[in-house]
Design a protein around this motif. Structure first.
Motif, mmCIF file in Angstrom:
data_model
loop_
_atom_site.group_PDB
_atom_site.id
_atom_site.type_symbol
_atom_site.label_atom_id
_atom_site.label_comp_id
_atom_site.label_asym_id
_atom_site.label_seq_id
_atom_site.Cartn_x
_atom_site.Cartn_y
_atom_site.Cartn_z
ATOM 1 N N CYS A 75 -51.240 -10.527 -34.236
ATOM 2 C CA CYS A 75 -52.075 -10.847 -33.081
ATOM 3 C C CYS A 75 -51.726 -12.212 -32.501
ATOM 4 C CB CYS A 75 -53.553 -10.833 -33.481
ATOM 5 S SG CYS A 75 -54.152 -9.198 -33.875
ATOM 6 N N PRO A 76 -51.941 -12.360 -31.195
ATOM 7 C CA PRO A 76 -51.701 -13.665 -30.565
ATOM 8 C C PRO A 76 -52.775 -14.666 -30.978
ATOM 9 C CG PRO A 76 -52.685 -12.145 -28.994
ATOM 10 C CD PRO A 76 -52.416 -11.362 -30.242
ATOM 11 N N ALA A 77 -52.477 -15.950 -30.794
ATOM 12 C CA ALA A 77 -53.476 -16.990 -31.048
ATOM 13 C C ALA A 77 -54.641 -16.752 -30.112
ATOM 14 C CB ALA A 77 -52.859 -18.366 -30.820
ATOM 15 N N PRO A 78 -55.831 -16.961 -30.513
ATOM 16 C CA PRO A 78 -56.338 -17.549 -31.743
ATOM 17 C C PRO A 78 -56.645 -16.517 -32.829
ATOM 18 C CG PRO A 78 -58.155 -17.305 -30.230
ATOM 19 C CD PRO A 78 -56.915 -16.763 -29.534
ATOM 20 N N TYR A 79 -56.153 -15.278 -32.677
ATOM 21 C CA TYR A 79 -56.477 -14.213 -33.626
ATOM 22 C C TYR A 79 -55.476 -14.070 -34.766
ATOM 23 C CZ TYR A 79 -59.283 -12.945 -29.577
ATOM 24 O OH TYR A 79 -60.155 -12.981 -28.526
ATOM 25 N N THR A 80 -54.369 -14.790 -34.727
ATOM 26 C CA THR A 80 -53.320 -14.665 -35.728
ATOM 27 C C THR A 80 -53.866 -14.889 -37.134
ATOM 28 O OG1 THR A 80 -51.794 -15.550 -34.090
ATOM 29 C CG2 THR A 80 -50.996 -15.427 -36.340
ATOM 30 N N ASN A 81 -53.609 -13.900 -38.022
ATOM 31 C CA ASN A 81 -54.018 -13.926 -39.434
ATOM 32 C C ASN A 81 -55.530 -14.004 -39.643
ATOM 33 O OD1 ASN A 81 -51.382 -13.671 -40.434
ATOM 34 N ND2 ASN A 81 -51.044 -15.860 -40.092
ATOM 35 N N THR A 106 -60.396 -6.844 -21.461
ATOM 36 C CA THR A 106 -59.227 -6.597 -22.315
ATOM 37 C C THR A 106 -59.665 -5.957 -23.625
ATOM 38 O OG1 THR A 106 -59.405 -8.822 -23.257
ATOM 39 C CG2 THR A 106 -57.896 -8.540 -21.384
ATOM 40 N N ILE A 107 -58.708 -5.292 -24.236
ATOM 41 C CA ILE A 107 -58.929 -4.710 -25.554
ATOM 42 C C ILE A 107 -57.753 -5.107 -26.436
ATOM 43 C CG2 ILE A 107 -57.889 -2.476 -24.989
ATOM 44 C CD1 ILE A 107 -60.238 -1.299 -26.772
ATOM 45 N N LEU A 108 -58.051 -5.490 -27.663
ATOM 46 C CA LEU A 108 -57.049 -5.931 -28.628
ATOM 47 C C LEU A 108 -56.854 -4.839 -29.667
ATOM 48 C CD1 LEU A 108 -55.326 -8.210 -30.039
ATOM 49 C CD2 LEU A 108 -57.441 -8.846 -31.205
ATOM 50 N N ASP A 109 -55.610 -4.458 -29.908
ATOM 51 C CA ASP A 109 -55.288 -3.526 -30.990
ATOM 52 C C ASP A 109 -54.878 -4.372 -32.186
ATOM 53 O OD1 ASP A 109 -54.281 -1.711 -32.802
ATOM 54 O OD2 ASP A 109 -52.938 -0.729 -31.389
ATOM 55 N N PRO A 110 -55.759 -4.515 -33.189
ATOM 56 C CA PRO A 110 -55.445 -5.394 -34.317
ATOM 57 C C PRO A 110 -54.295 -4.886 -35.184
ATOM 58 C CG PRO A 110 -57.651 -4.460 -34.561
ATOM 59 C CD PRO A 110 -57.094 -3.950 -33.279
ATOM 60 N N LEU A 111 -53.945 -3.612 -35.079
ATOM 61 C CA LEU A 111 -52.839 -3.090 -35.884
ATOM 62 C C LEU A 111 -51.486 -3.463 -35.295
ATOM 63 C CD1 LEU A 111 -54.289 0.412 -36.812
ATOM 64 C CD2 LEU A 111 -54.463 -1.752 -38.045
ATOM 65 N N SER A 112 -51.384 -3.432 -33.975
ATOM 66 C CA SER A 112 -50.108 -3.795 -33.336
ATOM 67 C C SER A 112 -50.095 -5.251 -32.890
ATOM 68 C CB SER A 112 -49.854 -2.898 -32.118
ATOM 69 O OG SER A 112 -50.754 -3.220 -31.059
#
Length: 150
Positions: A75-81, A106-112
């Motif tokens: 995931c992009p910052a700030p979601y990385t790790n 927006t929607i974030l796909d945490p798997l990709s």
């Protein structure tokens, strides 16, 4: 005549109730993987103070024979790790002119780890969401169904 008025009033009231139910996407939703058909997570959608809607993962649902990812590695910052549990995956969704649609978020796909523009269509009397995530134009994307859990 009074019976006719009672029937008309009841019909209008029920119709307004159904429109209201379809207009509010707040609540807990079960996400369904568009590739496998299995439930992936429970997402709680809330109306924010600015009138937009956001959703965060409140439970990860494991499927038989598969250990789900626990962190958003790509995931992009700030979601990385960051842990997927508690992660905001839906953000800034605004009601459109059509009371059963939301857009602009927006929607974030945490798997990709990818973030997509998003559009939501409320169906089935407010009990299902057709989530569309896309890049550029809506034609280039994928859809997922979310089912109201509570």
């Amino acid at each position: 005549m009074k019976l006719f008025q009672l029937i008309c009033s009841s019909t209008l009231f029920l119709g307004a109730t159904q429109l209201y139910a379809a207009d509010d996407i707040s609540g807990v939703w079960r996400t369904i993987d568009d590739k496998t058909g299995f439930s992936k997570a429970l997402v709680e959608v809330k109306k924010d103070s600015d009138g937009t809607f956001s959703g965060k993962v409140i439970k990860i649902l494991p499927r038989p024979g598969y250990t789900p990812k626990t962190h958003c590695q790509k995931c992009p910052a700030p979601y990385t790790n960051k842990p997927i549990l508690g992660l905001t995956v839906l953000d800034n969704m605004k009601p459109s002119k059509d009371k059963t649609e939301y857009e602009g978020g927006t929607i974030l796909d945490p798997l990709s780890g990818k973030t997509y523009k998003s559009k939501i269509k409320v169906t089935n009397n407010g009990n299902r969401l057709r989530m569309r995530g896309y890049v550029g134009v809506e034609v280039f994307g994928r859809s997922q169904t979310w089912i109201r859990d509570q």
